[in-house]
Design a protein around this motif. Structure first.
Motif, short mmCIF file in Angstrom:
data_model
loop_
_atom_site.label_atom_id
_atom_site.label_comp_id
_atom_site.label_asym_id
_atom_site.label_seq_id
_atom_site.Cartn_x
_atom_site.Cartn_y
_atom_site.Cartn_z
N ALA A 1 -2.08 -7.02 -3.70
CA ALA A 1 -2.62 -6.17 -2.64
C ALA A 1 -4.08 -6.49 -2.38
N ARG A 2 -4.54 -6.09 -1.20
CA ARG A 2 -5.94 -6.34 -0.81
C ARG A 2 -6.88 -5.24 -1.27
N GLY A 3 -6.32 -4.17 -1.80
CA GLY A 3 -7.16 -3.07 -2.28
C GLY A 3 -6.33 -2.03 -2.99
N ALA A 4 -7.02 -1.01 -3.53
CA ALA A 4 -6.34 0.03 -4.30
C ALA A 4 -5.33 0.80 -3.46
N GLY A 5 -5.66 1.07 -2.19
CA GLY A 5 -4.75 1.81 -1.33
C GLY A 5 -3.45 1.06 -1.08
#
Length: 198
Positions: A136-140
């Motif tokens: 993923a590109r981030g935590a979200g």
């Protein structure tokens, strides 16, 4: 992210959720005693609980439980007591009465509670967050990915175990067979409590 890139995550989640444990034992017992439809709130509660744990793991919130041993201990103690009570209830039950409305399966809230205090669930979701964070590109995005994968696969796994219990309900015809199955399921559930204290 490509479908091929998430296949290892799917395989990890599938294996983690289908292996025997407290929730799979309860799904089998619920299917045998209450049927598939009446077991749905339990299965959905566990799946949503595991999805929420995966989201929390991706967000780093599960570290709070690891940082506060007293909170973790209290959750384990309460969870163990609840599972032991369920094991006794299963062990003392007799032949299922699928059409009787008096008996009630574990509720959605009860299932959610069982899952949220389940160390196996925290371990597998924390492990997944650490191992598959690069997907993923981030935590979200990671939270959405892990929550979806674990929630869907937990529901499918529990459905399989529930159907196995339902099939047992159709195959076993003698009272002694039901007594033996109920005792075996109760012992398996009680034994699963030991995994919480490792």
């Amino acid at each position: 992210m490509s479908p091929e890139s998430i296949m290892p995550l799917i395989a990890f989640a599938a294996i983690s959720t289908v292996t025997p444990g407290a929730t799979t034992t309860l799904a089998t017992a619920s299917g045998a005693h209450f049927g598939f439809r009446r077991s749905l709130p339990f299965m959905i509660g566990v799946a949503i609980g595991l999805a929420g744990m995966a989201v929390a793991a991706a967000a780093g919130l599960a570290g709070l439980l690891l940082a506060m041993p007293s909170l973790e201990f209290a959750m384990k103690l309460a969870g163990s007591a609840y599972l032991l009570w369920l094991a006794i209830r299963i062990g003392r039950s007799g032949r299922p009465h699928l059409d009787r409305s008096i008996a009630k399966p574990t509720s959605f809230a009860g299932a959610l509670w069982i899952q949220l205090q389940n160390p196996k669930g925290w371990a597998m979701t924390l492990g997944a967050a650490a191992s598959f964070g690069e997907l993923a590109r981030g935590a979200g995005e990671l939270a959405a990915l892990l929550g979806t994968v674990f929630g869907v696969l937990a529901l499918l796994s529990l459905m399989l175990w529930c159907v196995a219990g339902l099939l047992l309900a159709r195959l076993l015809t003698q009272a002694w067979q039901w007594r033996a199955l109920n005792i075996a399921l109760a012992l398996a559930l009680a034994a699963s409590i030991a995994t919480m204290w490792r």
